[in-house]
Design a protein around this motif. Structure first.
Motif, PDB file in Angstrom:
ATOM      1  N   THR A 125       0.819  -1.209   0.000  1.00  0.00           N
ATOM      2  CA  THR A 125       0.000   0.000   0.000  1.00  0.00           C
ATOM      3  C   THR A 125       0.851   1.258   0.000  1.00  0.00           C
ATOM      4  OG1 THR A 125      -1.795  -1.165   1.143  1.00  0.00           O
ATOM      5  CG2 THR A 125      -1.821   1.245   1.228  1.00  0.00           C
ATOM      6  N   SER A 126       1.865   1.294   0.867  1.00  0.00           N
ATOM      7  CA  SER A 126       2.702   2.497   0.944  1.00  0.00           C
ATOM      8  C   SER A 126       3.538   2.683  -0.316  1.00  0.00           C
ATOM      9  CB  SER A 126       3.618   2.428   2.170  1.00  0.00           C
ATOM     10  OG  SER A 126       4.536   1.341   2.058  1.00  0.00           O
ATOM     11  N   PHE A 127       3.889   1.605  -0.980  1.00  0.00           N
ATOM     12  CA  PHE A 127       4.713   1.668  -2.187  1.00  0.00           C
ATOM     13  C   PHE A 127       3.903   2.068  -3.412  1.00  0.00           C
ATOM     14  CE2 PHE A 127       7.102  -1.227  -5.397  1.00  0.00           C
ATOM     15  CZ  PHE A 127       7.747  -0.138  -5.960  1.00  0.00           C
ATOM     16  N   LEU A 128       2.731   1.458  -3.610  1.00  0.00           N
ATOM     17  CA  LEU A 128       2.021   1.601  -4.882  1.00  0.00           C
ATOM     18  C   LEU A 128       0.646   2.261  -4.779  1.00  0.00           C
ATOM     19  CD1 LEU A 128       2.940  -1.846  -6.497  1.00  0.00           C
ATOM     20  CD2 LEU A 128       4.005   0.384  -6.906  1.00  0.00           C
ATOM     21  N   VAL A 129      -0.081   2.031  -3.702  1.00  0.00           N
ATOM     22  CA  VAL A 129      -1.442   2.556  -3.623  1.00  0.00           C
ATOM     23  C   VAL A 129      -1.449   3.995  -3.111  1.00  0.00           C
ATOM     24  CG1 VAL A 129      -3.749   2.201  -2.674  1.00  0.00           C
ATOM     25  CG2 VAL A 129      -2.339   0.228  -3.293  1.00  0.00           C
ATOM     26  N   GLU A 130      -0.552   4.320  -2.179  1.00  0.00           N
ATOM     27  CA  GLU A 130      -0.451   5.702  -1.706  1.00  0.00           C
ATOM     28  C   GLU A 130       0.337   6.493  -2.747  1.00  0.00           C
ATOM     29  OE1 GLU A 130       1.200   5.673   2.191  1.00  0.00           O
ATOM     30  OE2 GLU A 130      -0.492   4.582   3.064  1.00  0.00           O
ATOM     31  N   SER A 131      -0.344   6.907  -3.786  1.00  0.00           N
ATOM     32  CA  SER A 131       0.327   7.501  -4.934  1.00  0.00           C
ATOM     33  C   SER A 131      -0.216   8.899  -5.194  1.00  0.00           C
ATOM     34  CB  SER A 131       0.160   6.583  -6.151  1.00  0.00           C
ATOM     35  OG  SER A 131      -1.206   6.258  -6.345  1.00  0.00           O
ATOM     36  N   THR A 132      -0.437   9.249  -6.444  1.00  0.00           N
ATOM     37  CA  THR A 132      -0.871  10.591  -6.803  1.00  0.00           C
ATOM     38  C   THR A 132      -2.136  10.516  -7.647  1.00  0.00           C
ATOM     39  OG1 THR A 132       0.284  10.708  -8.921  1.00  0.00           O
ATOM     40  CG2 THR A 132       1.585  11.187  -6.956  1.00  0.00           C
ATOM     41  N   GLU A 133      -2.732  11.664  -7.872  1.00  0.00           N
ATOM     42  CA  GLU A 133      -3.944  11.701  -8.703  1.00  0.00           C
ATOM     43  C   GLU A 133      -3.635  11.447 -10.170  1.00  0.00           C
ATOM     44  OE1 GLU A 133      -2.338  15.874  -8.568  1.00  0.00           O
ATOM     45  OE2 GLU A 133      -2.675  14.254  -7.114  1.00  0.00           O
ATOM     46  N   PHE A 134      -2.356  11.454 -10.551  1.00  0.00           N
ATOM     47  CA  PHE A 134      -1.985  11.175 -11.943  1.00  0.00           C
ATOM     48  C   PHE A 134      -1.321   9.802 -12.090  1.00  0.00           C
ATOM     49  CE2 PHE A 134       0.892  14.166  -9.877  1.00  0.00           C
ATOM     50  CZ  PHE A 134       2.117  13.510  -9.924  1.00  0.00           C
ATOM     51  N   THR A 135      -1.598   8.911 -11.149  1.00  0.00           N
ATOM     52  CA  THR A 135      -1.103   7.535 -11.202  1.00  0.00           C
ATOM     53  C   THR A 135      -2.217   6.607 -11.674  1.00  0.00           C
ATOM     54  OG1 THR A 135       0.410   7.959  -9.370  1.00  0.00           O
ATOM     55  CG2 THR A 135      -0.045   5.664  -9.883  1.00  0.00           C
ATOM     56  N   SER A 136      -1.880   5.649 -12.512  1.00  0.00           N
ATOM     57  CA  SER A 136      -2.843   4.649 -12.988  1.00  0.00           C
ATOM     58  C   SER A 136      -2.293   3.251 -12.784  1.00  0.00           C
ATOM     59  CB  SER A 136      -3.148   4.849 -14.484  1.00  0.00           C
ATOM     60  OG  SER A 136      -3.748   6.095 -14.723  1.00  0.00           O
TER      61      SER A 136
END
Length: 235
Positions: free
Chosen positions: A132-143
């Motif tokens: 979660t901290s690596f990939l899901v807690e990202s930015t509004e421009f992440t897909s």
């Protein structure tokens, strides 16, 4: 970059390098209190920074310069014969773009990939918190790009959409399908996607000459490497 002269960066204490065990690594992190936006992340990517979760970082080792940022100029890219075979082999794979949200199916594939393919890495064993901290807690421009075959999830690529590029943050895939070369196929697909979107580059992260697991990043030619404060093309 002069507009960012007031940004603060912090260096970690030296620690064992994950890629070159004989080296001591130091990482430079941007102030985590700074709110991330597309323009800031785009500008920092242009000078070799990467994103991991909510953190922007770059290697800052005292005596080693082995980590070299790599990107593909997508308009110039030409598939090699082996890459064309990989592309054709996966012609039936369907790709969907999704928001960067937590899904059990994604995490189970990630855990399978990490626990089977990267037992020697610092992400082993996989945990929900680390994922979660690596990939899901990202930015509004992440897909998240899902790669499916007949409905079965084969791979996921986590990608930032920057101003003039895509940035491949991480890709994980089902190790039961090694014959499909899914990691390489995902890169080929992202190159094509960046070109379709009218972007100039696909950022692949850091290439390390003496690290075998990183060698795939210069299989895509031409590739540009960020050295001595400029991007240099390797044909």
């Amino acid at each position: 970059m002069s507009q960012y002269k007031n940004l603060r960066f912090y260096a970690t204490q030296p620690h064992e390098c994950s890629y070159l065990p004989e080296e001591q690594a130091t990482t430079l992190f941007m102030d985590p209190e700074v709110l991330l936006n597309k323009q800031l992340c785009s500008d920092l990517a242009e000078v070799g920074f990467r994103r991991s979760g909510r953190h922007i970082y770059r290697p800052h080792c005292s005596r080693c310069r082995a980590c070299i940022p790599a990107r593909i100029p997508v308009d110039s890219f030409q598939m090699r014969r082996t890459q064309r075979k990989t592309w054709n082999k996966n012609a039936s794979v369907m790709v969907s773009r999704l928001p960067a949200d937590f899904q059990d199916e994604h995490y189970l594939l990630y855990a399978k990939y990490i626990n089977q393919c990267h037992q020697d890495g610092d992400m082993y064993p996989a945990t929900i918190e680390q994922y979660t901290s690596f990939l899901v807690e990202s930015t509004e421009f992440t897909s998240f790009y899902e790669f499916r075959l007949h409905g079965e999830l084969l791979a996921v690529s986590v990608v930032d959409h920057l101003q003039s590029s895509l940035s491949a943050i991480y890709t994980f895939y089902d190790p039961d399908y090694l014959q499909r070369s899914l990691g390489r196929y995902c890169i080929l697909w992202l190159i094509a996607e960046a070109k379709k979107l009218g972007l100039s580059y696909l950022h692949l992260g850091y290439w390390i000459r003496n690290c075998q697991k990183m060698n795939y990043k210069i299989e895509y030619r031409p590739v540009e490497l960020y050295m001595s404060q400029e991007w240099r093309q390797l044909k």
